[in-house]
Design a protein around this motif. Structure first.
Motif, mmCIF file in Angstrom:
data_model
loop_
_atom_site.group_PDB
_atom_site.id
_atom_site.type_symbol
_atom_site.label_atom_id
_atom_site.label_comp_id
_atom_site.label_asym_id
_atom_site.label_seq_id
_atom_site.Cartn_x
_atom_site.Cartn_y
_atom_site.Cartn_z
ATOM 1 N N ASN A 73 -7.246 10.084 8.866
ATOM 2 C CA ASN A 73 -8.230 8.843 9.404
ATOM 3 C C ASN A 73 -7.364 7.575 9.929
ATOM 4 O OD1 ASN A 73 -9.875 9.604 6.821
ATOM 5 N ND2 ASN A 73 -8.679 10.619 5.570
ATOM 6 N N THR A 74 -6.443 8.321 9.453
ATOM 7 C CA THR A 74 -6.178 6.648 10.293
ATOM 8 C C THR A 74 -6.112 6.399 11.678
ATOM 9 O OG1 THR A 74 -3.839 6.277 9.030
ATOM 10 C CG2 THR A 74 -4.047 5.340 11.078
ATOM 11 N N PHE A 75 -6.127 7.656 12.394
ATOM 12 C CA PHE A 75 -6.500 7.705 13.915
ATOM 13 C C PHE A 75 -7.997 7.995 14.062
ATOM 14 C CE2 PHE A 75 -1.835 8.315 13.303
ATOM 15 C CZ PHE A 75 -1.019 7.098 14.583
ATOM 16 N N ALA A 76 -9.146 8.383 12.779
ATOM 17 C CA ALA A 76 -10.003 8.377 13.238
ATOM 18 C C ALA A 76 -10.727 8.262 14.643
ATOM 19 C CB ALA A 76 -10.986 8.773 11.698
ATOM 20 N N ILE A 106 -5.101 -4.023 11.638
ATOM 21 C CA ILE A 106 -3.944 -4.568 11.272
ATOM 22 C C ILE A 106 -2.943 -5.284 11.339
ATOM 23 C CG2 ILE A 106 -4.170 -3.129 8.519
ATOM 24 C CD1 ILE A 106 -1.746 -1.996 9.792
ATOM 25 N N LEU A 107 -2.495 -4.634 12.660
ATOM 26 C CA LEU A 107 -1.614 -5.320 13.193
ATOM 27 C C LEU A 107 -1.493 -7.148 13.492
ATOM 28 C CD1 LEU A 107 0.719 -2.397 15.252
ATOM 29 C CD2 LEU A 107 1.436 -3.566 13.411
ATOM 30 N N GLU A 108 -2.823 -6.998 13.801
ATOM 31 C CA GLU A 108 -3.566 -8.495 14.202
ATOM 32 C C GLU A 108 -4.199 -9.453 13.442
ATOM 33 O OE1 GLU A 108 -7.222 -6.902 16.896
ATOM 34 O OE2 GLU A 108 -5.485 -6.571 18.277
ATOM 35 N N ASP A 109 -3.688 -8.870 12.242
ATOM 36 C CA ASP A 109 -3.718 -9.892 10.562
ATOM 37 C C ASP A 109 -2.452 -9.726 10.650
ATOM 38 O OD1 ASP A 109 -4.506 -10.656 8.852
ATOM 39 O OD2 ASP A 109 -6.124 -9.107 7.749
ATOM 40 N N PHE A 153 -13.353 -1.492 -0.061
ATOM 41 C CA PHE A 153 -13.625 -1.000 1.124
ATOM 42 C C PHE A 153 -13.739 -0.358 2.731
ATOM 43 C CE2 PHE A 153 -16.582 -1.539 -2.418
ATOM 44 C CZ PHE A 153 -16.030 -0.331 -2.917
ATOM 45 N N ASP A 154 -12.365 -1.340 3.292
ATOM 46 C CA ASP A 154 -11.866 -1.234 3.517
ATOM 47 C C ASP A 154 -10.508 -0.797 3.753
ATOM 48 O OD1 ASP A 154 -10.344 -1.686 6.381
ATOM 49 O OD2 ASP A 154 -9.847 -3.753 6.099
ATOM 50 N N LYS A 155 -11.588 1.383 3.860
ATOM 51 C CA LYS A 155 -10.554 2.175 4.324
ATOM 52 C C LYS A 155 -9.739 2.527 5.225
ATOM 53 C CE LYS A 155 -12.274 4.390 0.061
ATOM 54 N NZ LYS A 155 -13.449 5.169 0.249
ATOM 55 N N GLY A 156 -10.475 2.194 6.315
ATOM 56 C CA GLY A 156 -9.636 1.761 7.586
ATOM 57 C C GLY A 156 -8.213 1.100 7.423
ATOM 58 N N GLY A 157 -8.468 0.144 6.905
ATOM 59 C CA GLY A 157 -7.243 -0.774 7.257
ATOM 60 C C GLY A 157 -6.131 -0.009 6.282
ATOM 61 N N THR A 215 -1.972 1.030 6.462
ATOM 62 C CA THR A 215 -1.476 0.426 6.444
ATOM 63 C C THR A 215 -0.452 1.596 5.150
ATOM 64 O OG1 THR A 215 -2.387 -1.976 5.594
ATOM 65 C CG2 THR A 215 -0.435 -1.408 5.068
ATOM 66 N N ALA A 216 -0.783 2.148 5.074
ATOM 67 C CA ALA A 216 -0.459 3.307 4.110
ATOM 68 C C ALA A 216 0.827 4.659 4.629
ATOM 69 C CB ALA A 216 -1.634 4.666 3.859
ATOM 70 N N PHE A 217 -0.439 4.550 6.316
ATOM 71 C CA PHE A 217 1.041 5.977 6.965
ATOM 72 C C PHE A 217 1.872 5.142 8.054
ATOM 73 C CE2 PHE A 217 0.565 6.432 12.006
ATOM 74 C CZ PHE A 217 1.553 8.064 11.699
ATOM 75 N N LEU A 218 1.551 3.672 8.320
ATOM 76 C CA LEU A 218 2.801 3.102 8.350
ATOM 77 C C LEU A 218 3.873 3.004 7.342
ATOM 78 C CD1 LEU A 218 1.555 -0.540 10.416
ATOM 79 C CD2 LEU A 218 2.619 1.403 11.427
ATOM 80 N N LEU A 219 3.137 3.076 6.372
ATOM 81 C CA LEU A 219 5.183 3.204 4.939
ATOM 82 C C LEU A 219 5.366 4.688 5.009
ATOM 83 C CD1 LEU A 219 3.377 0.933 2.384
ATOM 84 C CD2 LEU A 219 4.888 0.381 3.043
ATOM 85 N N ALA A 220 4.769 4.993 4.884
ATOM 86 C CA ALA A 220 4.968 6.799 4.318
ATOM 87 C C ALA A 220 5.539 6.935 6.283
ATOM 88 C CB ALA A 220 3.459 7.980 4.626
ATOM 89 N N LEU A 221 5.132 6.768 7.248
ATOM 90 C CA LEU A 221 6.273 7.384 8.516
ATOM 91 C C LEU A 221 7.238 6.416 8.775
ATOM 92 C CD1 LEU A 221 5.364 8.106 11.294
ATOM 93 C CD2 LEU A 221 4.927 6.033 12.001
ATOM 94 N N VAL A 222 7.878 5.162 7.863
ATOM 95 C CA VAL A 222 8.630 4.866 7.615
ATOM 96 C C VAL A 222 9.864 5.804 6.719
ATOM 97 C CG1 VAL A 222 10.388 2.813 7.278
ATOM 98 C CG2 VAL A 222 8.107 1.964 7.970
ATOM 99 N N ALA A 223 9.319 6.254 5.556
ATOM 100 C CA ALA A 223 10.328 6.686 5.194
ATOM 101 C C ALA A 223 10.178 8.130 5.140
ATOM 102 C CB ALA A 223 9.404 6.831 3.666
ATOM 103 N N VAL A 224 9.608 8.797 6.401
ATOM 104 C CA VAL A 224 9.394 10.410 6.260
ATOM 105 C C VAL A 224 10.460 10.665 7.341
ATOM 106 C CG1 VAL A 224 8.793 12.235 7.413
ATOM 107 C CG2 VAL A 224 7.322 11.153 5.220
#
Lengths: 327, 275
Positions: free
Chosen positions: B40-43, B52-55, B243-247, B251-260
């Motif tokens: 979904n992150t990369f949909a 998110i990186l620009e906000d 309802f900003d599912k993309g954002g 963000t969730a993806f970044l969090l998971a990425l670092v941990a994994v």
């Protein structure tokens, strides 16, 4: 006297490990603390090293009261049964450890490590990790490590206990030769009487937290202070209510010696060079060991009637001699 | 075991069935949902990530999360190694109680942790809160509170990794070092620390992963102020509810990425002989 132990007691909960033990250990000698497992000998050694503290009593090392000193200030070398090798350091770094702590110059350390590795025949393994050595090699490394700091006393806790029989015997001979070369006051703990008799200059027999006897191997073997020492140092058998070594008994086929008692042979076993003869004297089964030649010259068989007596020149007998005739 | 030497090598239909069950279970529970977050992150290509990186508020939240996690990990590592040594090498009354207490952060819900911290450090009614606040030190609704909450929930992770290693290594090497003249600090640095190194590293990684992902306790104590005390996990929730599912996915993806990534890196560099 190099190590003076005065009235040292130690309990672990209800268990009395040492009960007011006093021992003087002479300088420059190899002394064995001998006794059964759980008798307190390892605890005594660890108290000398400062790895345990005594509940009461005093320890002096070379005239210095060490009772309250921490292990790092006692200048003792300690060798553990399971080597306690520093697993992440090479053999050379293990040996160098004490010198590095003492901030000796690098050249001096290198030279001394080289010298010690030669002494323990491990020069070619200097860069290996302890895990790449055999048990015997690890223990020699541990010895070199302990010797590196030129300790006042060297303490070894069952140093060969984790090794197999053959390596144990080799290391035992090697330790004796090493001691003749290095001459550091050495105390080692063992439960193996053969090891103590073979290696030590002096033996301290410890049982149930108490010193049973102190003396040279000959003194202990020939004139044990009590039943326990006699039984612990070698094979024994009972004749009447006297405790005697089986090889100190004589068998006579002719009649009539006044101190001999009659019996009948019930079993004959040959173990290598010695013959074990079991003689029934009344209700009592007495074991007598003979050399092969003695045995053959007597012409003994199971069922033979014989006279048993204690060889006249023998010292090591515990018990009341006057009761012998009454059996 | 010894009486059934064949059980280990026999591969009947049951073995394969069990394997299939385990794989299916892990797939449905872990792999597939995590994969969907990434998908979904990369949909829409990199749009969500760039968004998110620009906000600046979200960048602030992510930075805050990383800072808090690093501080919490440092505190938990120092404290964890110390308490592990205490638990393994010393005997004292109440040792079992302490050991049980140290597991509490794993069993108590983080939201309870958050409320408890407010009760103690809250600016108006907490025990210490008003006093600290009058000295100009705000805990609750500020970064120190977030750090406290994070430290609390990740507390046992280093300890539970280091204690078994310390027990296995035993005390003899340390005693040998002491008898060779090393003082307590030299013994720790030259002998103890190298032998528990991998336990500590693993504990640090687990703590880091846990600290980055903490949500419940942080939500209560942080006050969730945009651009100030809102952390990355709180951003995920906020975005999702708005309802900003993309954002949220990004963000969730970044969090998971670092941990994994942390866990994978450690299992790759960790030498085999240590496990």
């Amino acid at each position: 006297m190099s190590i003076e132990i005065v009235n040292v007691s130690k309990r672990f909960g209800d268990f009395v490990a040492l009960d007011s033990v006093s021992v003087s250990i002479p300088s420059g000698q190899l002394t064995a603390l001998l006794g059964p497992s759980g008798g307190g000998k390892s605890t005594l050694l660890r108290i000398i090293a400062g790895l345990e503290t005594a509940d009461s009593g005093r320890i002096e090392i070379e005239g210095v009261d060490a009772t309250k000193l921490s292990p790092q200030k006692r200048n003792v070398g300690f060798v553990f049964q399971h080597y306690a090798a520093f697993k992440h350091l090479s053999v050379a770094r293990n040996v160098a450890f004490g010198l590095e702590i003492r901030k000796r110059p690098k050249d001096e350390i290198r030279e001394r490590v080289h010298e010690l590795l030669n002494l323990v025949h491990l020069s070619q393994f200097a860069d290996r990790l302890p895990s790449q050595l055999s048990g015997g090699q690890r223990q020699r490394m541990a010895l070199a490590r302990a010797l590196a700091v030129q300790p006042t006393v060297l303490l070894l806790d069952e140093p060969f206990g984790a090794l197999d029989a053959k390596v144990r015997k080799e290391l035992r001979d090697w330790l004796r030769r090493l001691h003749d070369e290095v001459h550091v006051t050495t105390v080692f703990v063992t439960h193996d009487q053969e090891e103590a008799l073979e290696v030590a200059d002096e033996i301290v027999v410890i049982n149930e937290g108490r010193v049973e006897q102190i003396g040279s191997p000959d003194e202990l073997y020939d004139s044990p202070a009590n039943d326990f020492v006699m039984r612990f140092l070698g094979p024994v058998t009972e004749l009447g209510d006297r405790l005697v070594r089986p090889h100190d008994l004589q068998l006579l086929t002719g009649g009539g010696e006044p101190d001999a008692v009659p019996g009948r042979i019930t079993r004959i076993t040959r173990v290598g060079f010695e013959i074990r003869v079991v003689v029934a004297v009344g209700e009592q089964l007495v074991t007598v060991t003979l050399t092969r030649n003695e045995f053959l010259s007597l012409g003994l068989q199971v069922g033979s009637e014989v006279q048993v007596r204690i060889a006249p020149e023998v010292g090591a007998v515990v018990g009341q001699p006057r009761l012998l005739g009454a059996v | 075991m010894a009486s059934h030497p064949s059980t280990r090598t026999r591969r009947g239909p049951v073995t394969y069935l069990v394997r299939l069950l385990v794989i299916a279970y892990l797939f449905l529970l872990v792999a597939w949902p995590v994969y969907l977050v990434g998908k979904n992150t990369f949909a829409d290509g990199m749009d969500n990530i760039n968004g998110i990186l620009e906000d600046p508020d979200i960048v602030h939240a992510i930075t805050l999360t990383v800072q808090v996690a690093i501080i919490a990990v440092i505190i938990n590592t120092l404290f964890g190694v110390g308490i592990s040594l205490l638990l393994v090498r010393y005997d004292f009354p109440g040792k079992r109680l302490l050991s049980a207490l140290l597991d509490m952060p794993l069993s108590v819900s983080p939201i309870v942790v958050g409320l408890a911290l407010v009760l103690v450090y809250g600016g108006r009614t907490g025990w210490f809160g008003p006093g600290l606040e009058s000295m100009g030190f705000q805990v609750i609704f500020a970064t120190p509170g977030i750090v406290l909450a994070t430290v609390f929930v990740a507390l046992p992770l280093v300890i539970r990794e280091v204690v078994p290693v310390l027990e296995e290594v035993g005390e003899e090497q340390e005693q040998a070092a002491r008898s060779l003249g090393a003082n307590a600090w030299q013994t720790f640095r030259r002998i103890t620390l190298p032998s528990i190194k991998w336990g500590v590293v693993y504990g640090v990684v687990l703590s880091l992963a846990r600290s980055l992902g903490e949500f419940g306790a942080v939500k209560v104590v942080s006050g969730n102020v945009l651009g100030q005390t809102r952390t990355a996990t709180l951003v995920v929730e906020e975005k999702y509810l708005n309802f900003d599912k993309g954002g949220a996915y990004a963000t969730a993806f970044l969090l998971a990425l670092v941990a994994v990534a942390c866990i994978i890196i450690v299992s790759v560099i960790r030498p085999k002989e240590d496990r």
